[in-house]
Design an enzyme around this catalytic site. Structure first.
Site, PDB file in Angstrom:
ATOM      1  N   VAL A  68       0.841  -1.200   0.000  1.00  0.00           N
ATOM      2  CA  VAL A  68       0.000   0.000   0.000  1.00  0.00           C
ATOM      3  C   VAL A  68       0.878   1.253   0.000  1.00  0.00           C
ATOM      4  O   VAL A  68       0.650   2.187  -0.775  1.00  0.00           O
ATOM      5  CB  VAL A  68      -0.983  -0.001   1.198  1.00  0.00           C
ATOM      6  CG1 VAL A  68      -1.670   1.359   1.351  1.00  0.00           C
ATOM      7  CG2 VAL A  68      -2.022  -1.105   1.035  1.00  0.00           C
ATOM      8  N   ALA A  71       2.401   1.763  -3.430  1.00  0.00           N
ATOM      9  CA  ALA A  71       1.422   2.253  -4.408  1.00  0.00           C
ATOM     10  C   ALA A  71       1.001   3.694  -4.123  1.00  0.00           C
ATOM     11  O   ALA A  71       0.825   4.488  -5.044  1.00  0.00           O
ATOM     12  CB  ALA A  71       0.185   1.356  -4.406  1.00  0.00           C
ATOM     13  N   GLU A  72       0.854   4.015  -2.860  1.00  0.00           N
ATOM     14  CA  GLU A  72       0.334   5.336  -2.489  1.00  0.00           C
ATOM     15  C   GLU A  72       1.363   6.455  -2.638  1.00  0.00           C
ATOM     16  O   GLU A  72       1.040   7.528  -3.126  1.00  0.00           O
ATOM     17  CB  GLU A  72      -0.195   5.315  -1.047  1.00  0.00           C
ATOM     18  CG  GLU A  72      -1.466   4.507  -0.863  1.00  0.00           C
ATOM     19  CD  GLU A  72      -2.693   5.165  -1.467  1.00  0.00           C
ATOM     20  OE1 GLU A  72      -2.612   6.300  -1.962  1.00  0.00           O
ATOM     21  OE2 GLU A  72      -3.758   4.523  -1.451  1.00  0.00           O
ATOM     22  N   SER A  73       2.587   6.227  -2.161  1.00  0.00           N
ATOM     23  CA  SER A  73       3.567   7.327  -2.116  1.00  0.00           C
ATOM     24  C   SER A  73       4.956   6.944  -2.580  1.00  0.00           C
ATOM     25  O   SER A  73       5.838   7.793  -2.638  1.00  0.00           O
ATOM     26  CB  SER A  73       3.679   7.841  -0.681  1.00  0.00           C
ATOM     27  OG  SER A  73       4.267   6.826   0.138  1.00  0.00           O
ATOM     28  N   TYR A 181      -5.613   0.266  -9.241  1.00  0.00           N
ATOM     29  CA  TYR A 181      -5.027   0.360  -7.897  1.00  0.00           C
ATOM     30  C   TYR A 181      -5.038  -1.005  -7.199  1.00  0.00           C
ATOM     31  O   TYR A 181      -4.033  -1.446  -6.651  1.00  0.00           O
ATOM     32  CB  TYR A 181      -5.826   1.387  -7.103  1.00  0.00           C
ATOM     33  CG  TYR A 181      -5.433   1.554  -5.660  1.00  0.00           C
ATOM     34  CD1 TYR A 181      -4.408   2.414  -5.289  1.00  0.00           C
ATOM     35  CD2 TYR A 181      -6.103   0.866  -4.650  1.00  0.00           C
ATOM     36  CE1 TYR A 181      -4.056   2.590  -3.959  1.00  0.00           C
ATOM     37  CE2 TYR A 181      -5.761   1.035  -3.324  1.00  0.00           C
ATOM     38  CZ  TYR A 181      -4.738   1.892  -2.983  1.00  0.00           C
ATOM     39  OH  TYR A 181      -4.392   2.054  -1.667  1.00  0.00           O
TER      40      TYR A 181
END
Length: 199
Positions: A68, A71-73, A181
């Site tokens: 996560v 993928a997010e940052s 995502y």
């Protein structure tokens, strides 16, 4: 004269091909020899101590948390999205306040944006939110869709029969971004599992 020029051109062309093939072989050998190290640089376990602390507290798999964050940052603690999601796990301010309040996580609500740049706070709130979604949906795929698109949106999809609550048809997620995502995180999760299985 022309034949000699043609022969020379062919010789030069063949020489270039041989050099290109040799270079490709060297690259393949180097990649195979160092692939785990290269992949671990692409899929790091940055902030491992913090992640381990909240993996245990909220009972969420470490590799899923790392997938996560990636993928997010991509492990950029200062990341801010075009929607104003903040930090490593890209939390919206209102979501973070709500999760913190409901779960007794101490935060300064008046200074929430700065709080979310804090590595420890961001990972705790993000992991707690992920745990809440996993409890709610009892399914990793649907929980990840809700992390991206929001609980209300995902509940609407389920109510309208657009996706199943058990996640068996998660590929039918109607938002292209959310669909991508979920696939990306599941792929990265498997890569993390494979890369770090003996650690």
């Amino acid at each position: 004269m022309i034949a000699n020029k043609d022969k020379e051109r062919v010789r030069v062309k063949n020489k270039k091909r041989i050099i290109a093939i040799l270079l490709l072989i060297v690259i393949i050998v180097v990649f195979l020899f160092f692939k785990d190290n290269l992949l671990k640089k692409m899929y790091p376990k940055t902030y491992q101590e913090v992640v381990a602390k909240y993996e245990e507290k909220y009972q969420i798999e470490e590799n899923l948390i790392f997938a996560v964050i990636k993928a997010e940052s991509n492990f950029n603690k200062k990341a801010v999205s075009h929607r104003s999601a903040v930090g490593l796990m890209q939390l919206m301010e209102e979501t973070a306040k709500d999760v913190a309040k409901k779960n007794g996580i101490p935060i300064d609500s008046d200074n929430i944006k700065e709080e979310l740049y804090d590595i420890d706070k961001n990972i705790e709130i993000g992991t707690c939110y992920l745990a809440t979604l996993m409890q709610r949906y009892q399914n990793k795929e649907v929980a990840l869709a809700a992390y991206n698109a929001g609980i209300g949106t995902v509940d609407g999809w389920i109510e309208k029969g657009m996706i199943q609550k058990d996640g068996t048809d998660i590929e039918k997620v109607p938002y292209k971004e959310t669909n991508h995502y979920v696939r990306k995180i599941l792929r990265d999760y498997k890569i993390y599992e494979a890369l770090y299985e003996n650690e």
